[in-house]
Motif scaffolding. Sequence first.
Motif, PDB file in Angstrom:
ATOM      1  N   LEU A 179       1.076  -1.112  -0.328  1.00  0.00           N
ATOM      2  CA  LEU A 179      -0.043   0.307   0.224  1.00  0.00           C
ATOM      3  C   LEU A 179       0.935   0.986   0.131  1.00  0.00           C
ATOM      4  CD1 LEU A 179      -2.847  -0.522   2.540  1.00  0.00           C
ATOM      5  CD2 LEU A 179      -2.741  -0.974   0.121  1.00  0.00           C
ATOM      6  N   PHE A 181       3.471   7.914  -7.641  1.00  0.00           N
ATOM      7  CA  PHE A 181       2.771   8.336  -7.288  1.00  0.00           C
ATOM      8  C   PHE A 181       3.418   9.708  -6.977  1.00  0.00           C
ATOM      9  CE2 PHE A 181      -0.968   6.184  -7.030  1.00  0.00           C
ATOM     10  CZ  PHE A 181      -0.900   5.550  -8.540  1.00  0.00           C
ATOM     11  N   HIS A 217     -15.965   1.629   7.945  1.00  0.00           N
ATOM     12  CA  HIS A 217     -17.280   0.374   7.543  1.00  0.00           C
ATOM     13  C   HIS A 217     -16.113  -0.805   6.884  1.00  0.00           C
ATOM     14  CE1 HIS A 217     -15.992   2.234   3.551  1.00  0.00           C
ATOM     15  NE2 HIS A 217     -15.648   3.178   4.195  1.00  0.00           N
ATOM     16  N   TRP A 218     -14.600  -0.256   6.236  1.00  0.00           N
ATOM     17  CA  TRP A 218     -14.488  -1.722   5.578  1.00  0.00           C
ATOM     18  C   TRP A 218     -13.533  -2.713   6.841  1.00  0.00           C
ATOM     19  CZ3 TRP A 218     -12.612   3.026   6.696  1.00  0.00           C
ATOM     20  CH2 TRP A 218     -11.311   3.087   7.505  1.00  0.00           C
ATOM     21  N   ALA A 254     -11.823  -8.083   3.087  1.00  0.00           N
ATOM     22  CA  ALA A 254     -10.918  -7.806   2.093  1.00  0.00           C
ATOM     23  C   ALA A 254     -11.296  -6.553   1.104  1.00  0.00           C
ATOM     24  CB  ALA A 254     -10.225  -8.894   1.605  1.00  0.00           C
ATOM     25  N   PHE A 260       0.323  -4.885  -8.353  1.00  0.00           N
ATOM     26  CA  PHE A 260       0.641  -6.009  -7.268  1.00  0.00           C
ATOM     27  C   PHE A 260       0.108  -7.616  -7.025  1.00  0.00           C
ATOM     28  CE2 PHE A 260       3.084  -2.742  -4.781  1.00  0.00           C
ATOM     29  CZ  PHE A 260       4.550  -2.922  -5.365  1.00  0.00           C
ATOM     30  N   ALA A 275      -3.663  -4.320  -3.502  1.00  0.00           N
ATOM     31  CA  ALA A 275      -3.062  -3.134  -2.371  1.00  0.00           C
ATOM     32  C   ALA A 275      -3.769  -2.038  -2.713  1.00  0.00           C
ATOM     33  CB  ALA A 275      -1.221  -3.163  -3.464  1.00  0.00           C
ATOM     34  N   LEU A 276      -4.974  -2.485  -3.106  1.00  0.00           N
ATOM     35  CA  LEU A 276      -5.640  -1.627  -3.024  1.00  0.00           C
ATOM     36  C   LEU A 276      -6.258  -0.140  -1.432  1.00  0.00           C
ATOM     37  CD1 LEU A 276      -8.931  -2.913  -5.886  1.00  0.00           C
ATOM     38  CD2 LEU A 276      -7.466  -1.176  -5.588  1.00  0.00           C
ATOM     39  N   TYR A 277      -6.679   0.794  -1.786  1.00  0.00           N
ATOM     40  CA  TYR A 277      -7.373   1.355  -0.756  1.00  0.00           C
ATOM     41  C   TYR A 277      -8.485   1.378   0.109  1.00  0.00           C
ATOM     42  CZ  TYR A 277      -2.884   3.325  -1.783  1.00  0.00           C
ATOM     43  OH  TYR A 277      -1.647   3.679  -1.388  1.00  0.00           O
ATOM     44  N   ARG A 278      -8.755   0.181   0.790  1.00  0.00           N
ATOM     45  CA  ARG A 278     -10.497  -0.213   1.191  1.00  0.00           C
ATOM     46  C   ARG A 278     -11.277   0.612   1.840  1.00  0.00           C
ATOM     47  NH1 ARG A 278      -9.216  -4.780   6.117  1.00  0.00           N
ATOM     48  NH2 ARG A 278      -7.801  -3.028   6.947  1.00  0.00           N
ATOM     49  N   TRP A 279     -10.683   1.876   2.210  1.00  0.00           N
ATOM     50  CA  TRP A 279     -11.503   3.450   2.662  1.00  0.00           C
ATOM     51  C   TRP A 279     -11.814   4.140   1.480  1.00  0.00           C
ATOM     52  CZ3 TRP A 279      -6.622   2.205   3.636  1.00  0.00           C
ATOM     53  CH2 TRP A 279      -5.790   2.337   3.670  1.00  0.00           C
ATOM     54  N   PHE A 321      -6.380   8.043  -6.643  1.00  0.00           N
ATOM     55  CA  PHE A 321      -5.641   8.453  -5.828  1.00  0.00           C
ATOM     56  C   PHE A 321      -4.211   8.872  -6.093  1.00  0.00           C
ATOM     57  CE2 PHE A 321      -2.166   7.198  -3.196  1.00  0.00           C
ATOM     58  CZ  PHE A 321      -2.762   7.111  -1.310  1.00  0.00           C
ATOM     59  N   TYR A 357     -17.518   0.455  -3.060  1.00  0.00           N
ATOM     60  CA  TYR A 357     -15.861   0.015  -2.345  1.00  0.00           C
ATOM     61  C   TYR A 357     -15.267  -1.378  -2.937  1.00  0.00           C
ATOM     62  CZ  TYR A 357     -16.913   3.770   0.686  1.00  0.00           C
ATOM     63  OH  TYR A 357     -17.336   5.341   1.101  1.00  0.00           O
ATOM     64  N   TYR A 414     -14.114  -4.045  -1.115  1.00  0.00           N
ATOM     65  CA  TYR A 414     -14.199  -4.643  -0.550  1.00  0.00           C
ATOM     66  C   TYR A 414     -15.423  -5.645  -1.530  1.00  0.00           C
ATOM     67  CZ  TYR A 414     -17.098  -2.632   2.169  1.00  0.00           C
ATOM     68  OH  TYR A 414     -17.396  -0.864   2.760  1.00  0.00           O
ATOM     69  N   LYS A 471     -11.145  -6.487  -8.812  1.00  0.00           N
ATOM     70  CA  LYS A 471     -10.303  -5.465  -7.980  1.00  0.00           C
ATOM     71  C   LYS A 471      -8.804  -5.489  -9.021  1.00  0.00           C
ATOM     72  CE  LYS A 471     -11.400  -7.192  -3.431  1.00  0.00           C
ATOM     73  NZ  LYS A 471     -11.203  -8.211  -2.327  1.00  0.00           N
ATOM     74  N   ARG A 485      -6.035   1.815 -12.127  1.00  0.00           N
ATOM     75  CA  ARG A 485      -5.319   3.272 -10.824  1.00  0.00           C
ATOM     76  C   ARG A 485      -3.566   3.382 -11.384  1.00  0.00           C
ATOM     77  NH1 ARG A 485      -3.991   1.608  -4.375  1.00  0.00           N
ATOM     78  NH2 ARG A 485      -2.737   0.008  -6.045  1.00  0.00           N
ATOM     79  N   ALA A 486      -2.989   2.285 -12.061  1.00  0.00           N
ATOM     80  CA  ALA A 486      -1.510   2.556 -12.648  1.00  0.00           C
ATOM     81  C   ALA A 486      -1.599   3.108 -13.827  1.00  0.00           C
ATOM     82  CB  ALA A 486      -1.026   1.293 -12.321  1.00  0.00           C
TER      83      ALA A 486
END
Lengths: 269, 266
Positions: free
Chosen positions: A167, A174, A264-265, A269, B84, B88-92, B101, B133, B135, B142, B149-150
């Motif tokens: 992450l 970036f 919420h997450w 996963a 990856f 490697a995603l941002y879950r929030w 992002f 989201y 998830y 995903k 994103r990349a």
Amino acid sequence: MKPVRYPKEALLRRIEAHPRIVGTVSVLAIIVIWSFLTRPGTSLSGVLASPGELVEELWVLLRKGYMGTSLWSHFQASLMRTMIGFTLGSISGVLVGLVIGQNKIIAAALAPFFSFVRPIPAIAYIPMVILWFGIGEFSKILVIFMSSFLYVSMNTAAGVRAVPVDLIRVAQTFGASSRQLFFYVIFPEALPYVMLGLKVGLALSWAVVVASELVAAQSGLGYMIMDAATFFRIKDVYIGVFLIGLVGLLLEGILVLVERKVVHWSGKA
Amino acid sequence: MSDALIEVFGLTHYFDGPAGTHKALDNVSLEMVAGEIFAVIGPSGCGKTTLLNIIGGFVDPSEGEVRVHGERVRGPAPDRGVIFQGYALYRWLTVQENVEFGLKILGLGRKARAERARHYLALVGLDEFRSHYTYQLSGGMKQRVAIARALAADPEILLLDEPFGALDAQMREILQEELLRIWDKTRKTIFLITHSVEEAVFLSHRTCVMTARPGRIKQILEINLPQPRYDFHVRTSPQFNAYKERVLEMVREEVGSDSRPDHMSA
């Protein structure tokens, strides 16, 4: 061929599907059994108060207060101490945890203290804190502060350490600055751990406030049950214990709601 | 001056393990030209992920260096995007926020970010899921988000670390074909790490087979399959199978030789 039916199992499975109803029924069952065993004329009736008597006494307490002080002000006294100690403990716990989680040298320097202090129940500090700071509000708030601080900081640090390196790497590709890494990746990813720390910390704070009021206080629910026990007001002891449990449950419920909204997450996963 | 986009010179890398120092890479040199898809395959522990991490700038090599456009790599930068295996995603963040992002970090305004994100979400076929989201998505979706994103940050180079390894066989093939379709549109330079012989042969213009530990280059094989290749029929053609067999032979030699001790003494 006809399908084979197992009527008994089917019934069990239907009951299994409604845990809330089962829970409600078990509570009602206990109240009924309790009422039956403590009905007037039985040997237990003098020893154990019946549910009906407790409800009556609660009504009296709600109207007239305990020994001239309203129930609400005892409740308020306990809650205020908890909230002040817990809020200060959580804020400093999160800040210290974030530093420990990111800085290995500071983490290593603090590790022996944390590992030594962690297994000591906060209640054990009460006599020491009273020796140092007397029996005033500050002592109680300090003990609550310590117990919540410890849990929140440890969990926050664990959350920061658990941030997957991928992450961070993605954000680095970036060109993220370390400030951006912290605010956009590390902090949000650690939040579910922080929330867990807050939940445990709050439950612990509530337990500790009651304990410290048992030892030395002139107000609060802990003081009330201690005083009631001293003067053999058994019903008031039961009601006090019941109210302490009820408040603990409510506090946890509030944090669970906050958790569902804010993180919420969490756990997904 | 070579016309290579990426030059890897004499990379040797050591790790400190519990049983002493462990040599992960041994004098690896290679070049990639712009627009090329270059696959690296080898037994597990051959240092292929370390190689990607060094090219990405995440790890400093013990010896040697990587150059992009002749400039020495000193850390991660927006010219090299990564994808990856674990997404490697941002879950929030929502799907669209994930794609935005990098653009946010790169300093694009709100409107420009949203526009670009929507473009790349459409490219990977996820526009209607932009408010979900991550998830709430399947593994294949995903990884599409991670690809979008990349791509959104428009890097020259894409580094893919076993990108489809966590997906089921069908989804893996579909995403491989999708990647080739995206490559056809964007002509990015792609550096791909994989443990799948089929994936290396199907995707790459050149496949590099690495030796078991320490990782050295065993052989670099050109894959001359017809273009465009994103038709799944290629997978059953005789040439495809011949390439697969050659690569597999080389990989098997290495897997068989992997009975040497794991660590050198320090």
